[in-house]
Design a protein around this motif. Structure first.
Motif, PDB file in Angstrom:
ATOM      1  N   ALA A  94       0.833  -1.204   0.000  1.00  0.00           N
ATOM      2  CA  ALA A  94       0.000   0.000   0.000  1.00  0.00           C
ATOM      3  C   ALA A  94       0.869   1.256   0.000  1.00  0.00           C
ATOM      4  O   ALA A  94       0.562   2.234  -0.706  1.00  0.00           O
ATOM      5  N   ASP A  95       1.956   1.252   0.769  1.00  0.00           N
ATOM      6  CA  ASP A  95       2.856   2.412   0.807  1.00  0.00           C
ATOM      7  C   ASP A  95       3.486   2.669  -0.561  1.00  0.00           C
ATOM      8  O   ASP A  95       3.566   3.809  -1.009  1.00  0.00           O
ATOM      9  N   LEU A  96       3.943   1.591  -1.215  1.00  0.00           N
ATOM     10  CA  LEU A  96       4.543   1.770  -2.539  1.00  0.00           C
ATOM     11  C   LEU A  96       3.513   2.213  -3.574  1.00  0.00           C
ATOM     12  O   LEU A  96       3.822   2.993  -4.474  1.00  0.00           O
ATOM     13  N   ALA A  97       2.266   1.744  -3.431  1.00  0.00           N
ATOM     14  CA  ALA A  97       1.205   2.186  -4.352  1.00  0.00           C
ATOM     15  C   ALA A  97       0.931   3.676  -4.158  1.00  0.00           C
ATOM     16  O   ALA A  97       0.732   4.413  -5.135  1.00  0.00           O
ATOM     17  N   PRO A 104       3.797  14.563  -3.250  1.00  0.00           N
ATOM     18  CA  PRO A 104       5.063  15.266  -3.038  1.00  0.00           C
ATOM     19  C   PRO A 104       6.003  14.426  -2.155  1.00  0.00           C
ATOM     20  O   PRO A 104       5.587  13.857  -1.149  1.00  0.00           O
ATOM     21  N   GLY A 105       7.254  14.353  -2.553  1.00  0.00           N
ATOM     22  CA  GLY A 105       8.244  13.592  -1.795  1.00  0.00           C
ATOM     23  C   GLY A 105       8.167  12.097  -2.033  1.00  0.00           C
ATOM     24  O   GLY A 105       8.745  11.311  -1.271  1.00  0.00           O
ATOM     25  N   ALA A 106       7.448  11.673  -3.079  1.00  0.00           N
ATOM     26  CA  ALA A 106       7.248  10.241  -3.338  1.00  0.00           C
ATOM     27  C   ALA A 106       8.557   9.489  -3.586  1.00  0.00           C
ATOM     28  O   ALA A 106       8.722   8.389  -3.063  1.00  0.00           O
ATOM     29  N   PRO A 107       9.519  10.040  -4.352  1.00  0.00           N
ATOM     30  CA  PRO A 107      10.759   9.271  -4.570  1.00  0.00           C
ATOM     31  C   PRO A 107      11.528   8.996  -3.272  1.00  0.00           C
ATOM     32  O   PRO A 107      12.008   7.883  -3.051  1.00  0.00           O
ATOM     33  N   PHE A 109      10.229   8.911  -0.282  1.00  0.00           N
ATOM     34  CA  PHE A 109       9.416   7.986   0.508  1.00  0.00           C
ATOM     35  C   PHE A 109       9.564   6.561  -0.008  1.00  0.00           C
ATOM     36  O   PHE A 109       9.697   5.618   0.769  1.00  0.00           O
ATOM     37  N   ALA A 110       9.558   6.399  -1.322  1.00  0.00           N
ATOM     38  CA  ALA A 110       9.684   5.062  -1.902  1.00  0.00           C
ATOM     39  C   ALA A 110      11.044   4.460  -1.573  1.00  0.00           C
ATOM     40  O   ALA A 110      11.149   3.268  -1.267  1.00  0.00           O
ATOM     41  N   THR A 111      12.085   5.280  -1.594  1.00  0.00           N
ATOM     42  CA  THR A 111      13.431   4.794  -1.259  1.00  0.00           C
ATOM     43  C   THR A 111      13.509   4.355   0.191  1.00  0.00           C
ATOM     44  O   THR A 111      14.038   3.281   0.508  1.00  0.00           O
ATOM     45  N   SER A 112      12.968   5.184   1.087  1.00  0.00           N
ATOM     46  CA  SER A 112      13.008   4.820   2.510  1.00  0.00           C
ATOM     47  C   SER A 112      12.117   3.605   2.789  1.00  0.00           C
ATOM     48  O   SER A 112      12.478   2.734   3.591  1.00  0.00           O
ATOM     49  N   ALA A 113      10.975   3.504   2.105  1.00  0.00           N
ATOM     50  CA  ALA A 113      10.098   2.340   2.287  1.00  0.00           C
ATOM     51  C   ALA A 113      10.782   1.071   1.795  1.00  0.00           C
ATOM     52  O   ALA A 113      10.676   0.007   2.420  1.00  0.00           O
ATOM     53  N   ALA A 114      11.521   1.179   0.680  1.00  0.00           N
ATOM     54  CA  ALA A 114      12.243   0.013   0.160  1.00  0.00           C
ATOM     55  C   ALA A 114      13.341  -0.416   1.130  1.00  0.00           C
ATOM     56  O   ALA A 114      13.547  -1.612   1.358  1.00  0.00           O
ATOM     57  N   ALA A 115      14.052   0.537   1.728  1.00  0.00           N
ATOM     58  CA  ALA A 115      15.108   0.208   2.694  1.00  0.00           C
ATOM     59  C   ALA A 115      14.521  -0.453   3.937  1.00  0.00           C
ATOM     60  O   ALA A 115      15.056  -1.454   4.437  1.00  0.00           O
ATOM     61  N   ILE A 116      13.409   0.086   4.419  1.00  0.00           N
ATOM     62  CA  ILE A 116      12.752  -0.498   5.596  1.00  0.00           C
ATOM     63  C   ILE A 116      12.225  -1.895   5.266  1.00  0.00           C
ATOM     64  O   ILE A 116      12.355  -2.831   6.057  1.00  0.00           O
ATOM     65  N   GLY A 117      11.640  -2.034   4.072  1.00  0.00           N
ATOM     66  CA  GLY A 117      11.139  -3.344   3.654  1.00  0.00           C
ATOM     67  C   GLY A 117      12.245  -4.375   3.533  1.00  0.00           C
ATOM     68  O   GLY A 117      12.091  -5.536   3.937  1.00  0.00           O
ATOM     69  N   ALA A 118      13.402  -3.969   2.982  1.00  0.00           N
ATOM     70  CA  ALA A 118      14.538  -4.894   2.859  1.00  0.00           C
ATOM     71  C   ALA A 118      15.048  -5.306   4.235  1.00  0.00           C
ATOM     72  O   ALA A 118      15.331  -6.488   4.471  1.00  0.00           O
ATOM     73  N   ALA A 119      15.151  -4.344   5.156  1.00  0.00           N
ATOM     74  CA  ALA A 119      15.616  -4.668   6.508  1.00  0.00           C
ATOM     75  C   ALA A 119      14.637  -5.597   7.215  1.00  0.00           C
ATOM     76  O   ALA A 119      15.045  -6.575   7.870  1.00  0.00           O
ATOM     77  N   ALA A 120      13.344  -5.334   7.070  1.00  0.00           N
ATOM     78  CA  ALA A 120      12.336  -6.190   7.700  1.00  0.00           C
ATOM     79  C   ALA A 120      12.359  -7.593   7.104  1.00  0.00           C
ATOM     80  O   ALA A 120      12.212  -8.591   7.823  1.00  0.00           O
TER      81      ALA A 120
END
Length: 198
Positions: A94-97, A104-107, A109-120
């Motif tokens: 849902a966050d990536l969608a 605003p700030g989507a890139p 946010f997507a980068t930080s969400a991907a990093a958090i997702g990879a760590a999780a």
């Protein structure tokens, strides 16, 4: 897993390493079947890691052994772990969608969400490989988080194993049904490596 016998038994055609490969594929197929309800995915992968860890100690690593262990261990904690994992995946999707919509700030946010997702993902998969996951998920998660921080090489290997499994499944769809076996073997090897280094 280095404790495995290295000589061929009389009448054995391929030797013990090929036997382990075949067992890994059969456990992978059994894991895929056990993951179909989705809530059972963490318990299914954890059981696959436990069965493959036993192969290094000369215990059978067969689909029958896998289902026997899975039947004995299914409990409320395993289903709760599956529910948390499923909720995390849905939240991440849902966050990536939302990031793709053009807010605003989507890139960033997507980068930080991907990093958090990879760590999780690394912590969750390393927890599945821990022997504690058979009985106590919170302890396994704490130990996996500690391992993920202190053993960054192992964490990189986990991400590489996930990427390889995903690439194999993407290239040839039938491999998706076998991919959990080699993934569980890789996770188990990383956990054993981490324990040996400690």
């Amino acid at each position: 897993m280095s404790a495995m016998r290295s000589a061929r038994e009389p009448g054995e055609v391929f030797g013990p390493r090929m036997t382990l490969f075949a067992d890994t594929l059969s456990v992978g197929l059994a894991t895929t079947v056990a993951c179909l309800p989705l809530l059972t995915a963490p318990a299914a992968l954890s059981t696959a890691c436990a069965v493959l860890r036993g192969a290094g100690e000369d215990r059978p690593a067969t689909a029958g052994q896998y289902f026997a262990l899975l039947r004995r261990r299914m409990r409320t904690g395993d289903l709760a772990a599956g529910l948390v994992a499923l909720a995390g995946v849905l939240l991440f999707a849902a966050d990536l969608a939302l990031a793709r919509v053009g807010l605003p700030g989507a890139p960033a946010f997507a980068t930080s969400a991907a990093a958090i997702g990879a760590a999780a993902t690394v912590v969750a998969l390393r927890a599945c490989a821990r022997p504690e996951s058979l009985t106590d998920w919170p302890t396994a998660l704490r130990a996996a988080a500690r391992d993920a921080v202190h053993d960054t090489g192992g964490s990189a290997l986990v991400l590489l194993a996930v990427a390889t499994a995903a690439l194999c499944a993407w290239m040839l769809i039938p491999l998706a049904f076998l991919a959990p076996g080699p993934l569980a073997l890789a996770l188990t090897a990383v956990d054993i490596r981490s324990g040996a280094r400690a």
